[in-house]
Design a protein around this motif. Structure first.
Motif, mmCIF file in Angstrom:
data_model
loop_
_atom_site.group_PDB
_atom_site.id
_atom_site.type_symbol
_atom_site.label_atom_id
_atom_site.label_comp_id
_atom_site.label_asym_id
_atom_site.label_seq_id
_atom_site.Cartn_x
_atom_site.Cartn_y
_atom_site.Cartn_z
ATOM 1 N N GLY A 1 6.370 93.641 -54.047
ATOM 2 C CA GLY A 1 5.058 93.535 -54.663
ATOM 3 C C GLY A 1 4.604 92.098 -54.776
ATOM 4 O O GLY A 1 5.248 91.170 -54.296
ATOM 5 N N THR A 2 3.460 91.916 -55.417
ATOM 6 C CA THR A 2 2.857 90.607 -55.580
ATOM 7 C C THR A 2 2.848 90.253 -57.047
ATOM 8 O O THR A 2 2.708 91.115 -57.916
ATOM 9 N N PHE A 3 2.967 88.953 -57.320
ATOM 10 C CA PHE A 3 3.012 88.458 -58.688
ATOM 11 C C PHE A 3 1.575 88.173 -59.119
ATOM 12 O O PHE A 3 0.959 87.188 -58.700
ATOM 13 N N TYR A 4 1.015 89.041 -59.963
ATOM 14 C CA TYR A 4 -0.410 88.993 -60.272
ATOM 15 C C TYR A 4 -0.815 88.193 -61.509
ATOM 16 O O TYR A 4 -2.019 87.933 -61.669
ATOM 17 N N PRO A 5 0.050 87.822 -62.458
ATOM 18 C CA PRO A 5 -0.435 87.170 -63.677
ATOM 19 C C PRO A 5 -1.282 85.932 -63.434
ATOM 20 O O PRO A 5 -2.302 85.723 -64.106
ATOM 21 N N VAL A 6 -0.900 85.104 -62.461
ATOM 22 C CA VAL A 6 -1.660 83.872 -62.218
ATOM 23 C C VAL A 6 -3.030 84.205 -61.638
ATOM 24 O O VAL A 6 -4.040 83.583 -62.007
ATOM 25 N N LEU A 7 -3.091 85.179 -60.727
ATOM 26 C CA LEU A 7 -4.388 85.564 -60.159
ATOM 27 C C LEU A 7 -5.319 86.103 -61.246
ATOM 28 O O LEU A 7 -6.515 85.784 -61.270
ATOM 29 N N LEU A 8 -4.781 86.920 -62.132
ATOM 30 C CA LEU A 8 -5.609 87.478 -63.193
ATOM 31 C C LEU A 8 -5.974 86.426 -64.233
ATOM 32 O O LEU A 8 -7.075 86.469 -64.795
ATOM 33 N N ALA A 9 -5.079 85.477 -64.487
ATOM 34 C CA ALA A 9 -5.440 84.370 -65.374
ATOM 35 C C ALA A 9 -6.610 83.585 -64.788
ATOM 36 O O ALA A 9 -7.527 83.169 -65.505
ATOM 37 N N GLY A 10 -6.594 83.370 -63.467
ATOM 38 C CA GLY A 10 -7.724 82.710 -62.828
ATOM 39 C C GLY A 10 -9.003 83.509 -62.974
ATOM 40 O O GLY A 10 -10.085 82.939 -63.187
ATOM 41 N N ALA A 11 -8.905 84.853 -62.879
ATOM 42 C CA ALA A 11 -10.091 85.689 -63.056
ATOM 43 C C ALA A 11 -10.620 85.612 -64.480
ATOM 44 O O ALA A 11 -11.824 85.748 -64.709
ATOM 45 N N PHE A 12 -9.733 85.391 -65.467
ATOM 46 C CA PHE A 12 -10.154 85.299 -66.863
ATOM 47 C C PHE A 12 -10.691 83.907 -67.213
ATOM 48 O O PHE A 12 -11.396 83.759 -68.208
ATOM 49 N N LEU A 13 -10.338 82.897 -66.411
ATOM 50 C CA LEU A 13 -10.706 81.517 -66.735
ATOM 51 C C LEU A 13 -11.872 80.988 -65.915
ATOM 52 O O LEU A 13 -12.633 80.132 -66.401
ATOM 53 N N LEU A 14 -12.036 81.434 -64.690
ATOM 54 C CA LEU A 14 -12.908 80.768 -63.732
ATOM 55 C C LEU A 14 -14.065 81.658 -63.305
ATOM 56 O O LEU A 14 -13.985 82.892 -63.415
ATOM 57 N N PRO A 15 -15.115 81.061 -62.745
ATOM 58 C CA PRO A 15 -16.173 81.862 -62.132
ATOM 59 C C PRO A 15 -15.636 82.633 -60.931
ATOM 60 O O PRO A 15 -14.597 82.263 -60.358
ATOM 61 N N PRO A 16 -16.314 83.694 -60.513
ATOM 62 C CA PRO A 16 -15.788 84.542 -59.435
ATOM 63 C C PRO A 16 -15.406 83.812 -58.149
ATOM 64 O O PRO A 16 -14.309 84.055 -57.617
ATOM 65 N N PRO A 17 -16.230 82.908 -57.587
ATOM 66 C CA PRO A 17 -15.806 82.247 -56.342
ATOM 67 C C PRO A 17 -14.532 81.420 -56.512
ATOM 68 O O PRO A 17 -13.661 81.413 -55.629
ATOM 69 N N ALA A 18 -14.418 80.729 -57.653
ATOM 70 C CA ALA A 18 -13.219 79.922 -57.889
ATOM 71 C C ALA A 18 -11.994 80.802 -58.115
ATOM 72 O O ALA A 18 -10.894 80.504 -57.633
ATOM 73 N N ALA A 19 -12.174 81.916 -58.833
ATOM 74 C CA ALA A 19 -11.055 82.837 -59.049
ATOM 75 C C ALA A 19 -10.583 83.431 -57.730
ATOM 76 O O ALA A 19 -9.378 83.623 -57.507
ATOM 77 N N ALA A 20 -11.532 83.717 -56.831
ATOM 78 C CA ALA A 20 -11.153 84.249 -55.520
ATOM 79 C C ALA A 20 -10.365 83.223 -54.721
ATOM 80 O O ALA A 20 -9.439 83.567 -53.974
#
Length: 445
Positions: A57-76
């Motif tokens: 699997g993939t380690f998602y906490p950092v990706l989701l933290a980015g989604a909670f902190l950043l605007p959509p293009p930056a989170a992507a």
């Protein structure tokens, strides 16, 4: 899968184009790029570590933290480097990297969009609990849904679909996506909670350093989980090698071990045993005849009746089996089942003539499962009995040969779930008819 259908390649290309469009920031978006770079670097490092530990699997906490902190293009953008640089074992590697990068980019963008639209970034900045959980939960649901829908589509296109009308074909990706969504929602939700903790600490006076410490227990748990699966895979390989050796030696009972393991597991579940013990009893059923490796092949394959001397030799196989497996610690009480599965309640069994409660419970489970499959399988000297007739014979011998509790548990389990054995044969490669049911309503093949 090296040969990817053209339709699947087109699908990947379309998803990749959509992901590139998500990376284009609108004019009003202002981003702190050092945050993006740091989160992207941490996400890439976690991907490398997960690959090294062979964590599925993939380690998602950092990706989701980015989604909670950043605007959509930056989170992507946070998801992009780790997905493109992560090692890929299967071919075509380049296409798989592009697919994974596009998929995660779209998922992170959608999660950030939903989180921002529901006021989540303001709640994270203000550490507003429990309100911050609502936008985060919605974002996790959308993230999981996007990944599942994309995976359902690529699976349907890569594996192929039957030639049906378009409307019916269109339900295939949806069904697969629903299954993927339900299976992945719980672990993604746990990763989302860790990502929310990271985001709150990131915006707190403690800063990014404290936020990154949230990853430490997650990484430790993932490492332990990966070690557990590696050890479990080694156990399975050990058992598989032993069973294959028995099947090669005794061709008439090919598949018998797996079916006895299945029946033993059904009995154990019906008795309400814990999952760990059910797994051990499955091992016991699979390995109960491993001692046949010590019996001469000519005796195992003899078509006519056995002489008393030959029967005594075959009756040594439980002791041979116990000697083979007694040093394998993870088998637990399965070792006692290998030794005692031919004992009878009335003391007429072998090898020690134990009676009643002297016989280990695991051996009593395997004895019923073994007898049931032996009666419902075709052998060189007789045809298979119907399932109903086999159950009637077990009930007739309950109390003298078999434990009545185990027989009753098997009857209930078969009435509830049916019996779906592997195909056996009089000769290798020649399928036999499946056992039929007579006199037992509710028990299917």
């Amino acid at each position: 899968m090296e040969a990817v259908p053209a339709r699947a390649r087109v699908y990947v290309a379309c998803v990749a184009v959509a992901a590139l469009l998500c990376l284009l920031p609108p004019p009003a978006v202002h981003t702190t790029w050092w945050e993006v770079a740091l989160l992207a670097a941490v996400a890439a490092g976690c991907e490398r570590a997960a690959a090294r530990w062979r964590f599925a699997g993939t380690f998602y906490p950092v990706l989701l933290a980015g989604a909670f902190l950043l605007p959509p293009p930056a989170a992507a953008l946070v998801a992009l480097p780790g997905a493109l640089l992560s090692p890929v074992e299967q071919r075509p590697r380049g296409l798989r990297r592009v697919w994974r990068a596009a998929q995660l980019t779209l998922g992170a963008w959608a999660a950030a969009r939903v989180h921002g639209a529901t006021g989540g970034r303001d709640a994270v900045a203000a550490s507003d609990f429990p309100y911050a959980l609502v936008p985060a939960g919605l974002a996790v649901l959308v993230f999981c849904l996007v990944l599942s829908l994309l995976d359902g589509g690529i699976l349907a296109l890569a594996v192929g679909a039957p030639p049906t009308p378009f409307g019916q074909w269109g339900t295939i990706p949806v069904r697969r996506a629903c299954g993927l969504f339900l299976r992945s929602l719980a672990p993604v939700a746990v990763h989302g909670l860790a990502g929310l903790m990271m985001a709150v600490l990131w915006r707190s006076p403690y800063g990014p350093v404290a936020a990154l410490l949230v990853l430490l227990p997650m990484c430790v748990s993932c490492w332990v989980f990966a070690q557990y699966h590696r050890e479990r895979a080694a156990h399975q390989a050990t058992i598989r090698a032993l069973v294959q050796a028995v099947d090669i030696k005794d061709e008439y009972t090919r598949g018998h071990s797996e079916r006895v393991g299945q029946a033993s597991m059904m009995i154990a579940r019906e008795l309400g045993m814990e999952d760990a013990r059910i797994e051990v009893l499955r091992f016991a059923g699979i390995l109960h005849d491993v001692g046949k490796l010590g019996v001469p092949t000519r005796l195992l394959r003899k078509d006519g009746p056995l002489t008393p001397q030959e029967r005594r030799i075959i009756e040594l196989h439980p002791e041979y089996g116990h000697e083979m497996v007694r040093g394998i610690s993870f088998l637990g009480e399965a070792r006692a089942a290998v030794l005692h599965h031919h004992e009878r309640l009335d003391g007429s069994g072998y090898p020690y003539g134990l009676t009643g409660g002297q016989i280990p419970e695991s051996a009593r489970v395997v004895a019923v499962a073994d007898a049931f499959d032996a009666m419902t399988s075709t052998r060189s000297y007789r045809r298979a009995r119907p399932v109903g007739a086999a159950l009637e014979e077990l009930e007739r011998c309950a109390g003298s040969q078999f434990d009545p509790r185990m027989v009753t548990a098997l009857v209930r389990a078969l009435s509830r779930h049916g019996w779906h054995p592997a195909v056996t044969a009089d000769e290798p490669g020649v399928p036999r008819p499946r056992p039929t049911v007579t006199g037992r309503p509710g028990v299917h093949r």
